[in-house]
Design a protein around this motif. Structure first.
Motif, PDB file in Angstrom:
ATOM      1  N   ALA A 151     -13.054 -27.596 -19.098  1.00 27.44           N
ATOM      2  CA  ALA A 151     -14.400 -27.059 -19.305  1.00 27.44           C
ATOM      3  C   ALA A 151     -15.431 -27.846 -18.505  1.00 27.44           C
ATOM      4  O   ALA A 151     -16.366 -27.269 -17.922  1.00 27.44           O
ATOM      5  CB  ALA A 151     -14.743 -27.082 -20.795  1.00 27.44           C
ATOM      6  N   LYS A 152     -15.260 -29.148 -18.453  1.00 27.17           N
ATOM      7  CA  LYS A 152     -16.174 -29.986 -17.676  1.00 27.17           C
ATOM      8  C   LYS A 152     -16.073 -29.637 -16.193  1.00 27.17           C
ATOM      9  O   LYS A 152     -17.093 -29.558 -15.493  1.00 27.17           O
ATOM     10  CB  LYS A 152     -15.840 -31.467 -17.911  1.00 27.17           C
ATOM     11  CG  LYS A 152     -16.772 -32.422 -17.190  1.00 27.17           C
ATOM     12  CD  LYS A 152     -16.423 -33.872 -17.521  1.00 27.17           C
ATOM     13  CE  LYS A 152     -17.371 -34.822 -16.807  1.00 27.17           C
ATOM     14  NZ  LYS A 152     -17.056 -36.241 -17.103  1.00 27.17           N
ATOM     15  N   ILE A 153     -14.855 -29.441 -15.703  1.00 27.67           N
ATOM     16  CA  ILE A 153     -14.659 -29.068 -14.306  1.00 27.67           C
ATOM     17  C   ILE A 153     -15.333 -27.724 -14.017  1.00 27.67           C
ATOM     18  O   ILE A 153     -15.998 -27.549 -12.992  1.00 27.67           O
ATOM     19  CB  ILE A 153     -13.156 -29.002 -13.975  1.00 27.67           C
ATOM     20  CG1 ILE A 153     -12.542 -30.403 -14.031  1.00 27.67           C
ATOM     21  CG2 ILE A 153     -12.916 -28.382 -12.595  1.00 27.67           C
ATOM     22  CD1 ILE A 153     -11.029 -30.414 -13.975  1.00 27.67           C
ATOM     23  N   LYS A 154     -15.199 -26.786 -14.951  1.00 23.96           N
ATOM     24  CA  LYS A 154     -15.719 -25.436 -14.736  1.00 23.96           C
ATOM     25  C   LYS A 154     -17.238 -25.384 -14.790  1.00 23.96           C
ATOM     26  O   LYS A 154     -17.878 -24.690 -13.975  1.00 23.96           O
ATOM     27  CB  LYS A 154     -15.124 -24.493 -15.782  1.00 23.96           C
ATOM     28  CG  LYS A 154     -15.561 -23.045 -15.620  1.00 23.96           C
ATOM     29  CD  LYS A 154     -14.864 -22.147 -16.640  1.00 23.96           C
ATOM     30  CE  LYS A 154     -15.285 -20.687 -16.464  1.00 23.96           C
ATOM     31  NZ  LYS A 154     -14.590 -19.788 -17.435  1.00 23.96           N
ATOM     32  N   TYR A 155     -17.844 -26.113 -15.730  1.00 29.65           N
ATOM     33  CA  TYR A 155     -19.268 -25.940 -15.989  1.00 29.65           C
ATOM     34  C   TYR A 155     -20.159 -27.075 -15.478  1.00 29.65           C
ATOM     35  O   TYR A 155     -21.387 -26.960 -15.542  1.00 29.65           O
ATOM     36  CB  TYR A 155     -19.501 -25.768 -17.491  1.00 29.65           C
ATOM     37  CG  TYR A 155     -18.839 -24.537 -18.062  1.00 29.65           C
ATOM     38  CD1 TYR A 155     -19.278 -23.260 -17.724  1.00 29.65           C
ATOM     39  CD2 TYR A 155     -17.763 -24.660 -18.944  1.00 29.65           C
ATOM     40  CE1 TYR A 155     -18.664 -22.128 -18.244  1.00 29.65           C
ATOM     41  CE2 TYR A 155     -17.149 -23.527 -19.482  1.00 29.65           C
ATOM     42  CZ  TYR A 155     -17.596 -22.273 -19.119  1.00 29.65           C
ATOM     43  OH  TYR A 155     -16.992 -21.162 -19.621  1.00 29.65           O
ATOM     44  N   HIS A 156     -19.564 -28.154 -15.006  1.00 28.69           N
ATOM     45  CA  HIS A 156     -20.388 -29.308 -14.623  1.00 28.69           C
ATOM     46  C   HIS A 156     -20.093 -29.807 -13.208  1.00 28.69           C
ATOM     47  O   HIS A 156     -20.151 -31.014 -12.945  1.00 28.69           O
ATOM     48  CB  HIS A 156     -20.211 -30.433 -15.642  1.00 28.69           C
ATOM     49  CG  HIS A 156     -20.676 -30.077 -17.021  1.00 28.69           C
ATOM     50  ND1 HIS A 156     -21.996 -30.070 -17.394  1.00 28.69           N
ATOM     51  CD2 HIS A 156     -19.976 -29.668 -18.115  1.00 28.69           C
ATOM     52  CE1 HIS A 156     -22.104 -29.701 -18.663  1.00 28.69           C
ATOM     53  NE2 HIS A 156     -20.887 -29.447 -19.122  1.00 28.69           N
TER      54      HIS A 156
END
Length: 306
Positions: free
Chosen positions: A30-35
């Motif tokens: 999720a961090k890779i996708k959104y940040h």
């Protein structure tokens, strides 16, 4: 930071499942996708539902972590034993805690490493301690430079593939009759303290291996390997054997004018780098009190003849 893999499996599989096997959690995805992170498959940006074939090349960019504002940087020099893009290993001095406490929020190794990261202008400044040491224990201490690296090293700790060797000075031989032995005795809290531990029925499994290296008139030098990681394990086990560490007044060790703390030093760290598959072995030189104590023993008559 960028990480890369080559898929060698025979069967087609989802990229999501492959990344999970590499330790990439849902939270990290999720961090890779959104940040600001990116996932590439064979050079093309893809999502985790892409299918992989044998020989496919995967590359991911994990966003920078920044820093924890609660860890205050302290600009006291650290002795670096090893450093690369993933790891930092330092030689911890005596009298310094591994992590900040409420009473001493600025005096730990975490604070000192944060200060070092600041001076180096590293983009990732969150402190990830892999191997802690007691306040008065010296020697090799391992830090991971990112949360992902930390998760990989935690897995290695659970699988017991990080090899740590200690040197201890015992204040008496106690019941250690063999040059090499294993102490297998469960450890739990004492009834009257939240700090001290003891060997007791119902405690957690604890296994300590030792090798007697030198016998002096005022103490015994032993190499020690932990096979479990209980609080104060080395100190408690040798006290249980009637051979507490020199200077360890918390567990009944003989006080010494040279050794003003428990005589315990993490001498060596060894592990296979999970990213390069190369063996990393780091040795920490003895601190001054260890060296002074050994010189004193040699001058006073040398090794015990027994």
């Amino acid at each position: 930071m960028i990480y890369e893999w080559k898929y060698e499996g025979e069967q087609q599989r989802l990229l999501k499942n492959f990344l999970r096997e590499q330790g990439i959690s849902k939270k990290l995805l999720a961090k890779i996708k959104y940040h600001g992170g990116t996932i590439w498959l064979n050079g093309e940006e893809r999502n985790v539902l892409a299918h992989m074939q044998k020989g496919d090349h995967v590359k991911i960019l994990i966003p920078d972590e920044g820093e924890h504002e609660t860890t205050v940087p302290v600009y006291i020099p650290i002795e670096i034993l090893y450093e690369d893009q993933h790891f930092l290993i330092v030689n911890k001095p005596s009298g310094v805690a591994s992590i900040p406490s409420r009473q001493h929020p600025h005096l730990s190794m975490a604070n000192r490493v944060k200060g070092y990261y600041k001076t180096q202008n590293y983009v990732d400044q969150v402190i990830h301690i892999v191997t802690r040491l007691d306040r008065d224990t010296t020697g090799a201490m391992l830090f991971a430079k990112s949360g992902y690296v930390h998760s990989q090293m935690d897995k290695m700790i659970r699988n017991k593939t990080i090899d740590k060797m200690y040197t201890a000075v015992l204040s008496s031989p106690g019941s250690l009759e063999e040059v090499h032995g294993v102490i297998d005795a469960p450890i739990g809290r004492t009834d009257d303290s939240i700090i001290t531990r003891m060997v007791r029925e119902g405690g957690k499994e604890a296994l300590t291996e030792y090798w007697i290296k030198e016998k002096y008139q005022e103490g015994i030098v032993a190499s020690v390997k932990l096979h479990t990681g209980r609080t104060h394990q080395i100190r408690v086990h040798f006290t249980h054997m009637g051979a507490p560490l020199l200077g360890d007044d918390l567990y009944g060790g003989t006080l010494d004018p040279v050794m003003q703390r428990q005589a315990l030093h993490c001498t060596k760290l060894s592990f296979v780098d999970p990213f390069t598959e190369k063996l990393v072995t780091v040795e920490a030189p003895f601190p001054e009190d260890f060296k002074e104590w050994i010189i004193k023993q040699e001058k006073q008559g040398g090794r015990d003849s027994e």
